[in-house]
Design a protein around this motif. Structure first.
Motif, mmCIF file in Angstrom:
data_model
loop_
_atom_site.group_PDB
_atom_site.id
_atom_site.type_symbol
_atom_site.label_atom_id
_atom_site.label_comp_id
_atom_site.label_asym_id
_atom_site.label_seq_id
_atom_site.Cartn_x
_atom_site.Cartn_y
_atom_site.Cartn_z
ATOM 1 N N ALA A 59 0.813 -1.217 0.000
ATOM 2 C CA ALA A 59 0.000 0.000 0.000
ATOM 3 C C ALA A 59 0.847 1.269 0.000
ATOM 4 N N GLN A 60 1.850 1.336 0.846
ATOM 5 C CA GLN A 60 2.656 2.554 0.927
ATOM 6 C C GLN A 60 3.433 2.793 -0.365
ATOM 7 N N LEU A 61 3.943 1.734 -0.972
ATOM 8 C CA LEU A 61 4.640 1.870 -2.249
ATOM 9 C C LEU A 61 3.672 2.378 -3.320
ATOM 10 N N ALA A 62 2.482 1.824 -3.377
ATOM 11 C CA ALA A 62 1.487 2.255 -4.370
ATOM 12 C C ALA A 62 1.113 3.718 -4.165
ATOM 13 N N ARG A 63 0.893 4.124 -2.926
ATOM 14 C CA ARG A 63 0.556 5.525 -2.640
ATOM 15 C C ARG A 63 1.694 6.455 -3.065
ATOM 16 N N GLU A 64 2.918 6.047 -2.781
ATOM 17 C CA GLU A 64 4.075 6.872 -3.135
ATOM 18 C C GLU A 64 4.229 6.972 -4.653
ATOM 19 N N GLN A 65 4.003 5.878 -5.363
ATOM 20 C CA GLN A 65 4.079 5.904 -6.817
ATOM 21 C C GLN A 65 3.026 6.844 -7.407
ATOM 22 N N VAL A 66 1.822 6.786 -6.894
ATOM 23 C CA VAL A 66 0.759 7.677 -7.376
ATOM 24 C C VAL A 66 1.102 9.126 -7.056
ATOM 25 N N ARG A 67 1.586 9.389 -5.851
ATOM 26 C CA ARG A 67 1.931 10.756 -5.459
ATOM 27 C C ARG A 67 3.002 11.340 -6.390
ATOM 28 N N ILE A 68 4.061 10.564 -6.627
ATOM 29 C CA ILE A 68 5.150 11.035 -7.484
ATOM 30 C C ILE A 68 4.658 11.245 -8.918
ATOM 31 N N THR A 69 3.881 10.302 -9.427
ATOM 32 C CA THR A 69 3.358 10.409 -10.787
ATOM 33 C C THR A 69 2.495 11.658 -10.951
ATOM 34 N N LEU A 70 1.573 11.880 -10.022
ATOM 35 C CA LEU A 70 0.701 13.055 -10.113
ATOM 36 C C LEU A 70 1.488 14.350 -9.940
ATOM 37 N N GLU A 71 2.478 14.337 -9.074
ATOM 38 C CA GLU A 71 3.308 15.525 -8.864
ATOM 39 C C GLU A 71 4.055 15.897 -10.150
ATOM 40 N N ILE A 72 4.672 14.924 -10.792
ATOM 41 C CA ILE A 72 5.410 15.175 -12.034
ATOM 42 C C ILE A 72 4.456 15.596 -13.153
ATOM 43 N N LEU A 73 3.355 14.886 -13.280
ATOM 44 C CA LEU A 73 2.388 15.183 -14.330
ATOM 45 C C LEU A 73 1.822 16.592 -14.190
ATOM 46 N N THR A 74 1.432 16.989 -12.995
ATOM 47 C CA THR A 74 0.856 18.328 -12.809
ATOM 48 C C THR A 74 1.917 19.423 -12.906
ATOM 49 N N ARG A 75 3.171 19.107 -12.616
ATOM 50 C CA ARG A 75 4.243 20.091 -12.783
ATOM 51 C C ARG A 75 4.511 20.328 -14.269
ATOM 52 N N ARG A 76 4.500 19.259 -15.052
ATOM 53 C CA ARG A 76 4.773 19.381 -16.489
ATOM 54 C C ARG A 76 3.575 19.920 -17.280
ATOM 55 N N LEU A 77 2.372 19.649 -16.786
ATOM 56 C CA LEU A 77 1.150 20.114 -17.448
ATOM 57 C C LEU A 77 0.285 20.841 -16.416
ATOM 58 N N PRO A 78 0.665 22.066 -16.042
ATOM 59 C CA PRO A 78 -0.010 22.755 -14.939
ATOM 60 C C PRO A 78 -1.485 23.048 -15.175
ATOM 61 N N GLY A 79 -1.942 23.091 -16.407
ATOM 62 C CA GLY A 79 -3.355 23.359 -16.676
ATOM 63 C C GLY A 79 -4.185 22.103 -16.848
ATOM 64 N N LEU A 80 -3.633 20.954 -16.505
ATOM 65 C CA LEU A 80 -4.313 19.678 -16.702
ATOM 66 C C LEU A 80 -5.607 19.617 -15.898
ATOM 67 N N ARG A 81 -6.707 19.272 -16.581
ATOM 68 C CA ARG A 81 -8.022 19.179 -15.950
ATOM 69 C C ARG A 81 -8.796 18.025 -16.573
ATOM 70 N N LEU A 82 -9.813 17.564 -15.860
ATOM 71 C CA LEU A 82 -10.742 16.609 -16.455
ATOM 72 C C LEU A 82 -11.481 17.323 -17.578
ATOM 73 N N ALA A 83 -11.687 16.662 -18.696
ATOM 74 C CA ALA A 83 -12.420 17.252 -19.813
ATOM 75 C C ALA A 83 -13.878 17.423 -19.407
ATOM 76 N N ALA A 84 -14.365 18.652 -19.448
ATOM 77 C CA ALA A 84 -15.729 18.967 -18.998
ATOM 78 C C ALA A 84 -16.785 18.289 -19.859
ATOM 79 N N ASP A 85 -16.487 18.045 -21.130
ATOM 80 C CA ASP A 85 -17.478 17.472 -22.038
ATOM 81 C C ASP A 85 -17.452 15.944 -22.085
ATOM 82 N N ARG A 86 -16.609 15.315 -21.280
ATOM 83 C CA ARG A 86 -16.511 13.852 -21.253
ATOM 84 C C ARG A 86 -16.723 13.366 -19.834
#
Length: 106
Positions: A59-86
């Motif tokens: 569990a802790q490894l999975a949480r850490e992997q998700v945290r790091i992935t989301l951190e990198i993704l949102t840093r590289r794509l700061p305007g990333l959002r769920l598509a409102a029309d989907r």
């Protein structure tokens, strides 16, 4: 012999019971909009990965992997959002809850 009461249903001794984890963490008394996919939802005590002696060892490894992935993704794509029309459509399953697809925009 009746073992107990489950939401008004008598359970006779030897009865088979299916625990549907797919509905876990969707209690309207504990969560606002429990049926919505919301990665910003405040962390509260929940059933993901189990708890106590029943906790998943990874569990802790999975949480850490998700945290790091989301951190990198949102840093590289700061305007990333769920598509409102989907709309987010959740996969029909009894075990795990997750989106069938996740459409994003930036």
């Amino acid at each position: 012999m009746i073992l107990g009461d489950a939401a008004g249903t008598d359970l006779p001794e030897g009865a088979t019971v299916l625990v549907a984890y797919g509905s876990a963490n969707r209690d309207e008394a504990r969560h606002d909009r429990p049926g919505d996919f919301d990665v910003t939802r405040r962390a509260r005590r929940h059933l993901a990965f189990g708890h106590g002696v029943h906790s998943c060892p990874g569990a802790q490894l999975a949480r850490e992997q998700v945290r790091i992935t989301l951190e990198i993704l949102t840093r590289r794509l700061p305007g990333l959002r769920l598509a409102a029309d989907r709309p987010v459509v959740m996969a029909p399953t009894l075990i795990h809850r997750g989106p069938e697809e996740l459409w994003l925009t930036w």
